[in-house]
Design a protein around this motif. Sequence first.
Motif, PDB file in Angstrom:
ATOM      1  N   ILE A  64     -17.442  11.515  -9.997  1.00 48.31           N
ATOM      2  CA  ILE A  64     -17.661  11.521  -8.557  1.00 48.31           C
ATOM      3  C   ILE A  64     -17.909  10.082  -8.131  1.00 48.31           C
ATOM      4  N   GLY A  65     -17.445   9.745  -6.947  1.00 55.62           N
ATOM      5  CA  GLY A  65     -17.577   8.366  -6.481  1.00 55.62           C
ATOM      6  C   GLY A  65     -16.387   7.990  -5.621  1.00 55.62           C
ATOM      7  N   TRP A  66     -15.871   6.784  -5.806  1.00 51.78           N
ATOM      8  CA  TRP A  66     -14.741   6.308  -5.021  1.00 51.78           C
ATOM      9  C   TRP A  66     -13.501   7.152  -5.298  1.00 51.78           C
ATOM     10  N   ARG A  67     -12.771   7.504  -4.214  1.00 52.29           N
ATOM     11  CA  ARG A  67     -11.517   8.254  -4.328  1.00 52.29           C
ATOM     12  C   ARG A  67     -10.368   7.278  -4.082  1.00 52.29           C
ATOM     13  N   HIS A  68      -9.481   7.198  -5.045  1.00 53.56           N
ATOM     14  CA  HIS A  68      -8.439   6.183  -5.040  1.00 53.56           C
ATOM     15  C   HIS A  68      -7.129   6.742  -4.493  1.00 53.56           C
ATOM     16  N   PHE A  69      -6.464   5.955  -3.652  1.00 55.36           N
ATOM     17  CA  PHE A  69      -5.141   6.289  -3.127  1.00 55.36           C
ATOM     18  C   PHE A  69      -4.238   5.064  -3.238  1.00 55.36           C
ATOM     19  N   GLY A  70      -3.071   5.237  -3.833  1.00 56.19           N
ATOM     20  CA  GLY A  70      -2.059   4.202  -3.790  1.00 56.19           C
ATOM     21  C   GLY A  70      -1.209   4.350  -2.541  1.00 56.19           C
ATOM     22  N   ILE A  71      -0.800   3.226  -1.955  1.00 59.70           N
ATOM     23  CA  ILE A  71       0.016   3.293  -0.733  1.00 59.70           C
ATOM     24  C   ILE A  71       1.259   2.416  -0.829  1.00 59.70           C
ATOM     25  N   GLY A  72       1.654   2.048  -2.058  1.00 63.12           N
ATOM     26  CA  GLY A  72       2.912   1.349  -2.244  1.00 63.12           C
ATOM     27  C   GLY A  72       2.943  -0.023  -1.602  1.00 63.12           C
TER      28      GLY A  72
END
Length: 520
Positions: A473-481
Amino acid sequence: MRKSLALTLVLAMPALAEPVVPQFQDQTATSGVVHSYEGDWQFMVGGGVAAFDCSGDSLPELFFAGGTAPAALYLNESKPGALSFRAQVAGLEETRVTGAWPLDIDSDGVMDLVVLRSGEDLVMRGLGQCRFERMNEAWGFEGRDLWSSAFAATWEKGADWPTLAVGTYIDRKEEAFPWGSCTENLLYRPKGQGFAEPLELQPSFCALSMLFTDWNLSGTPSLRVSNDREYYKGGTEQMWHVPPGEAPKLYGKEEGWKPLKIWGMGIASADVNGDLFPDYYLTSMADQKLQTLAEGPGKPVFKDVAFAMKATAHRPYTGGDERPSTGWHAEFQDVNDDGFVDLFVAKGNVEKMPDFAQNDPNNLLLGGEKGFTEAGDRAGVASMAMARGASVVDLDGDGRLDLVVANRHSGAELWRNKGLGIGGEALGHWLMLAPVQEGANRDAVGGWIEVRVGDRVQRRELTVGGGQGGGQIGWRHFGIGAEAAAEVRVIWPDGSEGPWENLAADSFYHLPKGGAAVKR
């Protein structure tokens, strides 16, 4: 509102013919982590790792289940580019630990830990500075003397405290003839500042993974349970209705639920096909499953698309062992930041089962518009150790997702994501997001994060559970190219929708309910 959004057409971004392969550097030897999961047959399952920040510096600590060895917490002292941990005496040094999941149970802003054992389970309250104290008696938690093997948590509507689900395995007293001896799974609902006597979820079929998930976007999560067919008789995979204030009830054939018998070991969820509903990866021995909704949100009818999307991971892809694989922890994350979720699967023989691969490398399946591409060997993470739990998480605070794997009978392994090539060139752009709300359920468990680039939306359900023997639990990561910014919003657990905000890439943001995003 959730249903109407989910039914809109989502256009996929163009995908490269071959996904970009990130390079992982093995930093185990210099990391300071020296730990393995030990024990005989009572510890053949479990062996997970929990990742969460208990020191307040935004870097995740690591807690390892030890089996017959003491469990251990490692304080994160990493700097960008160098993974570094130090063993910390935390009040968690129990033996017979099979797994652990972080959760802010009392919503005081300090992370707590649910510790599963082959023995009495524990709820451990965080005191700050990575110190913990037992709260079973104070919180009314009846941690029964069972072989616990799975966990999930949610906040039911109107509740100030979470509902906890604990899955259990076989009866340890039936060592000679354990088949058919699955013990009861337990549901702990809140009562005041603590928990009521647990409800037994019968029938129970030797659970190895559980997940509260809102599969149809109804606003009320159901409880998925993945079961090990090695030991149940007449059992199947399960999903429970858990309506607030009412008794749990199994989904049945009359509702569209179809029996599925696998050696169920781990659950991972993500929106893989872009329809904004969660899809589910189920690890097993031999054939891993990837399930998507087949008939829309009206019925829990799922179809297996693992072969079509090249995500079967049913045999080793390197190492020369052609026998079937054994999958454990699975996790969806975007390790190359191209905007498509990738899939890590920890692999390893149960012990010395001759019909299954001994040289069984972990999988790193890179996602794209039309499916997955195996890249574990090219990325440098194709370990042949006997893996169990894992976490795909940014360990050094540089925004790239690293990897830690807990192994049975050999040391844990840590890999740093160094980007592309020898020089560590950047991957795509990324965002690190952390929703927070006042009062109960501070981390918005049961809510959703949405990240929009052009016409394409990535949606992530905020869950606690799944995996094998541990979670994060903690930071939620998203890649956006290639994009330098993206629009972000939170759909909160109560169903309210935050506004879309335009956020610059390659940064960490807190997302407070009722307020604007705050850059760390």
